[in-house]
Design a protein around this motif. Structure first.
Motif: not given
Length: 354
Positions: A163, A166-168, A184, A187-188
């Motif tokens: 991820f 990414k947008q999570v 997360l 790095d997201t």
């Protein structure tokens, strides 16, 4: 082919092994049927960074202390798998795998019939110890089926590498949601959605205190005293080191739960929205009891009514390790020992009577 045995234990994870330990000590004839290819129960399928809430010494099954993990106060999932594997071998527990149980039926005599993909067992008692991991719960949030991004449950998550950048959106304010959000956070572009503001337990509270709180609550209820609230009175999230570090760095800021999803993200009731490449549902589990449907025992919330671990309407059936309704903290390593012991003793008495 039909085989005969006094007791069939369904499930070879921590609850099934604890039951096996006590049955063996009592000299009961039993087998453990496990659907997994290898030892370790659900722990072998957990995400990479998952750690226990307690030190090894407070995360042990009966008879065998868990050894500490070098360099870790709170052992990781791989260490637990190794411990359960060694435990199974140490006590020479009769585990048959992979064996998938499809149904349990009543026989006309005093037996139960356990049907599997490798034959049938006739038995005088069944311990169901299948846990909840295999039945993840996904809420019926509007728009979920139309979302174009990736959707996962806790059971599908492995680590942050998939991820990065990414947008999570992580949904859920319990321990799984907090741990995965912390995983997360670095790095997201993270959105952590919770039904209510996160309730972190004090930093010095771990699984030892949670077990004590659950036990005290059960004792109070059994004695007719006021409900102490148990673990829920302390908070929802154990501040294990990775969660504590992300929280203290200001990276775990929760938003209220959104109202619905659209094609590209999540939308709140006031129209605010957030784009998402992925939504991770840390929304809990339900007990895995499909194999018991033929017995017709299901009660409120999908649970089978029990006294202790014994089914009220089928005295040859015991349920072990599903949560507080089958023993205080019985879904934990340290908590399952006592209800497993009581279950084995009850079964020994049942077999003696017959």
């Amino acid at each position: 082919m039909t085989r005969h045995v006094d007791v069939v234990v369904i499930g070879g994870g921590q609850a099934g092994l604890a039951a096996g330990y006590h049955l063996r000590r009592l000299g009961v004839d039993f087998v453990i049927l496990d659907a997994q290819d290898t030892p370790g129960g659900a722990w072998q399928h957990a995400w990479d960074s998952l750690h226990l809430f307690s030190p090894a010494a407070y995360s042990s099954l009966p008879g065998r202390p868990m050894p500490p993990q070098t360099g870790q106060m709170y052992p990781d999932a791989a260490h637990v798998v190794g411990y359960l594997t060694e435990y199974e071998h140490r006590y020479e527990l009769p585990v048959h795998r992979p064996v998938r149980v499809s149904a349990v039926h009543r026989e006309e005599d005093a037996f139960l019939r356990v049907e599997t993909d490798s034959g049938t067992w006739r038995t005088r008692a069944v311990i169901s110890a299948t846990g909840t991991w295999w039945r993840p719960f996904l809420p019926a949030v509007p728009g979920r089926s139309g979302f174009r991004g990736r959707q996962l449950h806790t059971v599908d998550y492995r680590g942050p590498r998939d991820f990065a950048g990414k947008q999570v959106v992580v949904v859920g304010g319990g321990n799984s949601g907090a741990q995965i959000a912390a995983d997360l956070a670095y790095d997201t572009e993270l959105t952590w959605a919770t039904q209510r503001p996160p309730r972190f337990l004090a930093d010095d509270i771990d699984g030892r205190a949670l077990f004590d709180a659950a036990t005290a609550r059960r004792r109070a209820l059994d004695q007719g005293r006021a409900d102490s609230g148990g673990v829920a009175s302390l908070g929802d999230i154990v501040a294990v080191p990775p969660v504590r570090e992300a929280r203290d760095a200001g990276l775990l800021k929760a938003s209220p739960t959104f109202a619905h999803l659209d094609r590209d993200g999540v939308v709140w009731a006031d129209g605010t929205r957030a784009d998402a490449d992925a939504v991770i549902w840390c929304t809990g589990f339900r007990p895995t009891l499909g194999h018991l449907v033929p017995l017709g025992l299901r009660g409120p919330r999908g649970r089978i009514p029990t006294v202790g671990t014994r089914a009220v309407d089928e005295p040859r059936l015991y349920l072990l390790g599903y949560g507080d309704w089958t023993g205080p903290a019985s879904a934990t390593l340290i908590g399952v020992g006592r209800p497993a012991r009581d279950t084995a003793r009850s079964i020994a008495e049942l077999l003696t009577e017959r």
